[in-house]
Design a protein around this motif. Sequence first.
Motif, PDB file in Angstrom:
ATOM      1  N   ARG A 163      -6.439   8.787  17.742  1.00  0.00           N
ATOM      2  CA  ARG A 163      -7.185   7.558  16.610  1.00  0.00           C
ATOM      3  C   ARG A 163      -6.618   7.834  15.248  1.00  0.00           C
ATOM      4  NH1 ARG A 163     -11.699   8.364  19.878  1.00  0.00           N
ATOM      5  NH2 ARG A 163     -12.306  10.399  18.966  1.00  0.00           N
ATOM      6  N   GLN A 164      -6.425   9.169  14.839  1.00  0.00           N
ATOM      7  CA  GLN A 164      -5.893   9.189  13.456  1.00  0.00           C
ATOM      8  C   GLN A 164      -4.563   8.873  13.268  1.00  0.00           C
ATOM      9  OE1 GLN A 164      -6.492  13.580  13.008  1.00  0.00           O
ATOM     10  NE2 GLN A 164      -8.629  13.339  12.309  1.00  0.00           N
ATOM     11  N   LEU A 165      -3.585   8.958  14.347  1.00  0.00           N
ATOM     12  CA  LEU A 165      -2.300   8.610  14.557  1.00  0.00           C
ATOM     13  C   LEU A 165      -2.134   7.254  14.249  1.00  0.00           C
ATOM     14  CD1 LEU A 165       0.593   9.436  14.899  1.00  0.00           C
ATOM     15  CD2 LEU A 165       0.416   8.928  17.217  1.00  0.00           C
ATOM     16  N   LYS A 166      -3.071   6.435  14.860  1.00  0.00           N
ATOM     17  CA  LYS A 166      -3.229   4.924  15.086  1.00  0.00           C
ATOM     18  C   LYS A 166      -3.524   4.471  13.475  1.00  0.00           C
ATOM     19  CE  LYS A 166      -5.015   3.033  18.675  1.00  0.00           C
ATOM     20  NZ  LYS A 166      -5.830   2.380  19.557  1.00  0.00           N
ATOM     21  N   ALA A 167      -4.437   5.281  13.011  1.00  0.00           N
ATOM     22  CA  ALA A 167      -5.072   4.845  11.618  1.00  0.00           C
ATOM     23  C   ALA A 167      -3.824   5.066  10.685  1.00  0.00           C
ATOM     24  CB  ALA A 167      -6.227   5.413  11.221  1.00  0.00           C
ATOM     25  N   GLU A 171       0.714  -1.137   6.369  1.00  0.00           N
ATOM     26  CA  GLU A 171       0.069  -1.919   5.154  1.00  0.00           C
ATOM     27  C   GLU A 171       0.748  -1.615   3.904  1.00  0.00           C
ATOM     28  OE1 GLU A 171      -2.430  -4.666   3.092  1.00  0.00           O
ATOM     29  OE2 GLU A 171      -2.150  -4.371   5.081  1.00  0.00           O
ATOM     30  N   LEU A 172       0.897  -0.293   3.651  1.00  0.00           N
ATOM     31  CA  LEU A 172       1.731   0.098   2.401  1.00  0.00           C
ATOM     32  C   LEU A 172       3.256  -0.334   2.287  1.00  0.00           C
ATOM     33  CD1 LEU A 172       0.354   3.893   2.188  1.00  0.00           C
ATOM     34  CD2 LEU A 172      -0.210   1.906   0.848  1.00  0.00           C
ATOM     35  N   ARG A 173       3.734  -0.501   3.601  1.00  0.00           N
ATOM     36  CA  ARG A 173       5.161  -1.100   3.496  1.00  0.00           C
ATOM     37  C   ARG A 173       5.106  -2.376   3.388  1.00  0.00           C
ATOM     38  NH1 ARG A 173       6.133   2.339   8.554  1.00  0.00           N
ATOM     39  NH2 ARG A 173       7.173   4.046   7.769  1.00  0.00           N
ATOM     40  N   ARG A 174       4.098  -3.205   3.549  1.00  0.00           N
ATOM     41  CA  ARG A 174       3.959  -4.646   3.534  1.00  0.00           C
ATOM     42  C   ARG A 174       3.618  -5.053   2.019  1.00  0.00           C
ATOM     43  NH1 ARG A 174       0.300  -8.307   2.239  1.00  0.00           N
ATOM     44  NH2 ARG A 174      -1.523  -6.560   2.484  1.00  0.00           N
ATOM     45  N   LEU A 175       2.754  -4.025   1.348  1.00  0.00           N
ATOM     46  CA  LEU A 175       2.312  -4.095  -0.186  1.00  0.00           C
ATOM     47  C   LEU A 175       3.787  -3.865  -1.101  1.00  0.00           C
ATOM     48  CD1 LEU A 175      -1.059  -2.375  -0.296  1.00  0.00           C
ATOM     49  CD2 LEU A 175      -0.398  -5.027  -0.409  1.00  0.00           C
ATOM     50  N   LEU A 176       4.508  -2.858  -0.570  1.00  0.00           N
ATOM     51  CA  LEU A 176       5.503  -2.368  -1.277  1.00  0.00           C
ATOM     52  C   LEU A 176       6.584  -3.617  -1.317  1.00  0.00           C
ATOM     53  CD1 LEU A 176       7.203  -0.361  -2.819  1.00  0.00           C
ATOM     54  CD2 LEU A 176       7.750   0.414  -0.649  1.00  0.00           C
ATOM     55  N   ALA A 177       6.746  -4.278  -0.212  1.00  0.00           N
ATOM     56  CA  ALA A 177       7.753  -5.202   0.091  1.00  0.00           C
ATOM     57  C   ALA A 177       7.348  -6.405  -0.686  1.00  0.00           C
ATOM     58  CB  ALA A 177       7.835  -5.769   1.732  1.00  0.00           C
ATOM     59  N   GLU A 178       6.102  -6.867  -0.799  1.00  0.00           N
ATOM     60  CA  GLU A 178       5.523  -7.913  -1.572  1.00  0.00           C
ATOM     61  C   GLU A 178       6.034  -7.544  -2.875  1.00  0.00           C
ATOM     62  OE1 GLU A 178       1.577  -8.579  -0.952  1.00  0.00           O
ATOM     63  OE2 GLU A 178       1.926  -9.306   1.009  1.00  0.00           O
ATOM     64  N   ARG A 179       5.756  -6.360  -3.466  1.00  0.00           N
ATOM     65  CA  ARG A 179       5.881  -5.988  -4.681  1.00  0.00           C
ATOM     66  C   ARG A 179       7.497  -5.902  -5.376  1.00  0.00           C
ATOM     67  NH1 ARG A 179       2.538  -1.622  -8.292  1.00  0.00           N
ATOM     68  NH2 ARG A 179       3.456  -2.027 -10.383  1.00  0.00           N
ATOM     69  N   SER A 180       8.118  -5.455  -4.435  1.00  0.00           N
ATOM     70  CA  SER A 180       9.646  -5.543  -4.946  1.00  0.00           C
ATOM     71  C   SER A 180      10.317  -6.903  -4.848  1.00  0.00           C
ATOM     72  CB  SER A 180      10.442  -4.485  -3.991  1.00  0.00           C
ATOM     73  OG  SER A 180      10.244  -5.063  -2.712  1.00  0.00           O
TER      74      SER A 180
END
Length: 116
Positions: free
Chosen positions: A54-58, A65-74
Amino acid sequence: MAASRLTDEEIAVLLSEVSNGASMEAVCEAAHVSVRTFYRWKRKFDGLTPSGVRQLKALRRENSELRRLLAERSARPPLNASPAADASERRAQEARLREMHGVNLGRFATVRVHGG
């Protein structure tokens, strides 16, 4: 590849059963999976408890989500990307200084104003 009928936590339980001494063939037969699938699961989840899965999945969800936010920001241009905006901001600041202190600033001039 088709989605698994079992959750990751259930897979971890099956792996722990085999590591506790149950027959791999019997566990695979009870779960209706092939031995090859079992070895694939073992490579992916070996050594993890159901809570660890469960921790691995989280963590994977958070990373995506962080990769998506970084891609949006860049992908977005910076707020002060245009040189015209920088120049107009600099001119406005110089005008404020001239107005406050009665000083005419050239391109390379600096003025140090002491409190007063």
